[in-house]
Design an enzyme around this catalytic site. Structure first.
Site, PDB file in Angstrom:
ATOM      1  N   LYS A   1       1.025  -1.240  -0.138  1.00 44.82           N
ATOM      2  CA  LYS A   1       0.087  -0.077  -0.007  1.00 44.82           C
ATOM      3  C   LYS A   1       0.774   1.218   0.147  1.00 44.82           C
ATOM      4  CE  LYS A   1      -4.484   0.441   0.788  1.00 44.82           C
ATOM      5  NZ  LYS A   1      -5.492  -0.301   0.205  1.00 44.82           N
TER       6      LYS A   1
HETATM    7  N1  GLU Z   1      -7.050  -0.202  -3.326  1.00 44.56           N
HETATM    8  C1  GLU Z   1      -8.051  -1.403  -3.344  1.00 44.56           C
HETATM    9  C2  GLU Z   1      -7.960  -2.437  -2.141  1.00 44.56           C
HETATM   10  O1  GLU Z   1      -7.634  -1.817  -1.146  1.00 44.56           O
HETATM   11  C3  GLU Z   1      -7.453  -1.964  -4.510  1.00 44.56           C
HETATM   12  C4  GLU Z   1      -6.201  -2.436  -4.854  1.00 44.56           C
HETATM   13  C5  GLU Z   1      -5.626  -2.889  -6.152  1.00 44.56           C
HETATM   14  O2  GLU Z   1      -6.521  -3.049  -6.845  1.00 44.56           O
HETATM   15  O3  GLU Z   1      -4.501  -3.269  -5.948  1.00 44.56           O
HETATM   16  O4  GLU Z   1      -8.130  -3.401  -2.117  1.00 44.56           O
END
Ligand code: GLU
Length: 428
Positions: free
Chosen positions: A118
């Site tokens: 993240k």
């Molecule tokens: N931000 C989204 C999540 O927390 C999607 C992450 C992604 O598609 O890599 O799941």
């Protein structure tokens, strides 16, 4: 794990509920259930890499501001690191580290070949011009250039970012390596290899998991009263799809406040109103204004917190009246509040299952990109639904078999798969 060493530069207030400590508590509970070796637990408790960079940004007025950008890579045991980039004032290294860990378990639970990561910058994107956001995103990408890539770490949209930021990341990365690399991000615009269905994917997944849980209770979505906290990408897509499936969306909200209509809101009409009203839902004539706190306490069947972490806590959990709480946001219910809901017989559908639709379609976007073959939306939705329903079934089975909560079952499955892969790969 005591997180103090990892976050020595941060001094949160005593009342602060640390998302990383919460994530570690869930991991420890799953490790106990799995009788995991302590050494494996220790490995999984820490991010493999936590990167903080300084991003100098020239503002439109000529002033320079330096912002901190984070990217935390929790695990790449099952595949490339995967996870969103968040632009929100509450972003900290602690929060991003917790969310990176959740991504690892989410991908493993859904059976997709990714690890967890993240990223984020602590800004309110609404306070910056498009030009400033573009310069910020491109410089952030530049600072991370050696740490991301289509087989290394693949960012995606998260709170405060969208396909637009992904296109900037893709372009900056591609210019650096000398050729177009669409696979460096997912959630990108269709024009550069994005997937149909990606924008609505997280909301669609929320609706699917809710529908499955209702069906296990002998109910359908028809006529069910749903209250949704948060009307961003996830909340608004979920609201739309709930209404389409026959549910009554009785309340929605943004950070500025919410709306309540006992007979159900007309979501397309509300969206049209917001477009004309500077993206604000305030003043919408066909509903009563309510606060975010009131929304969480409404008499309803399904409550969907789709905004920030720690919204349902020990302080307000007793006022929650819903029979099902669906964690569309990441960690919107604290550990204590979750235990309290479960002890009252409330079904809590955990984040790593309920909001996995986004990363599942990110995976499908990546697969389409690798095969240079693009699918119609119906196929994307069908493939996503298959993976979501399968994961839901596995969670229910595990919960029944072990007599544990859906959350612990989901963590046990996710953590168990990563631990097994770690064991098979071995250490050196
Ligand atoms: N931000 C989204 C999540 O927390 C999607 C992450 C992604 O598609 O890599 O799941």
């Amino acid at each position: 794990m005591n997180s103090t060493s990892l976050f020595s530069l941060e001094t949160p207030s005593p009342a602060y509920i640390c998302p990383f400590d919460q994530a570690c508590s869930y991991l420890e509970a799953a490790a106990k259930e799995l009788r995991l070796d302590l050494g494996i637990l220790e490995i999984l408790s820490r991010p493999r890499k936590a990167i903080t960079v300084s991003i100098p940004l020239k503002l439109d007025n000529g002033d320079v501001r330096v912002l901190a950008g984070h990217r935390v890579q929790h695990s790449d045991v099952l595949g490339p690191y995967k996870g969103g980039i968040r632009y929100h004032p509450a972003v900290t290294l602690r929060e991003v580290s917790a969310l990176a860990m959740l991504m690892t378990w989410k991908c493993a639970l859904l059976g997709i070949p990714f690890g967890g990561a993240k990223g984020g910058i602590a800004i309110d994107p609404k306070k910056y011009s498009v030009g400033e956001l573009e310069r910020l995103t491109r410089r952030f990408t530049n600072e991370l250039i050696k740490d991301i890539g289509p087989s290394v770490d693949i960012p995606a949209p998260d709170m405060g970012t969208s396909a637009r930021e992904m296109a900037w990341i893709m372009d900056t990365y591609s210019k650096n390596v000398g050729h177009a690399v669409p696979g460096v991000v997912t959630g990108k615009p269709l024009s550069i290899g994005g997937s149909l269905g990606r924008e609505m994917a997280t909301g669609r997944g929320v609706m699917i998991i809710t529908r499955e849980a209702l069906s296990d209770l002998g109910k359908s979505l028809k006529g069910v009263r749903v209250a949704i906290q948060g009307f961003g990408n996830v909340g608004s897509a979920a609201a739309h799809l709930f209404q389409e499936a026959g549910a009554k969306v009785i309340a929605v909200s943004t950070g500025a406040g919410g709306l309540y209509a006992e007979t159900g809101l007309d979501i397309p009409n509300l969206k049209a109103y917001m477009l004309e009203n500077g993206k604000s839902l305030l003043g919408y004539p066909q509903a009563k204004p309510i606060s975010n706190e009131e929304l969480l306490q409404l008499p309803c069947d399904v409550l969907v917190p789709a905004a920030l972490e720690n919204q349902i806590t020990e302080d307000n959990v007793n006022a929650v009246k819903a029979a099902i709480v669906v964690e569309a946001a990441n960690s919107p219910v604290t550990i204590q509040a979750s235990l309290s809901l479960e002890s009252r017989g409330v079904t809590v559908l955990p984040d790593i299952l309920a909001n996995a639709g986004g990363v599942v379609v990110s995976y499908l976007e990546w697969v389409q990109g690798l095969s240079y073959l693009f699918w119609d939306e119906e196929r994307v939705n069908r493939e996503m639904e298959k993976l979501m329903v399968q994961a839901y079934r596995h969670v229910v089975e595990k919960a029944q078999q072990r007599q544990i909560s859906f959350r612990l079952a989901a963590y046990t499955l996710g953590v168990g798969r990563v631990a097994e892969a770690l064991g098979d790969r071995g250490l050196y």
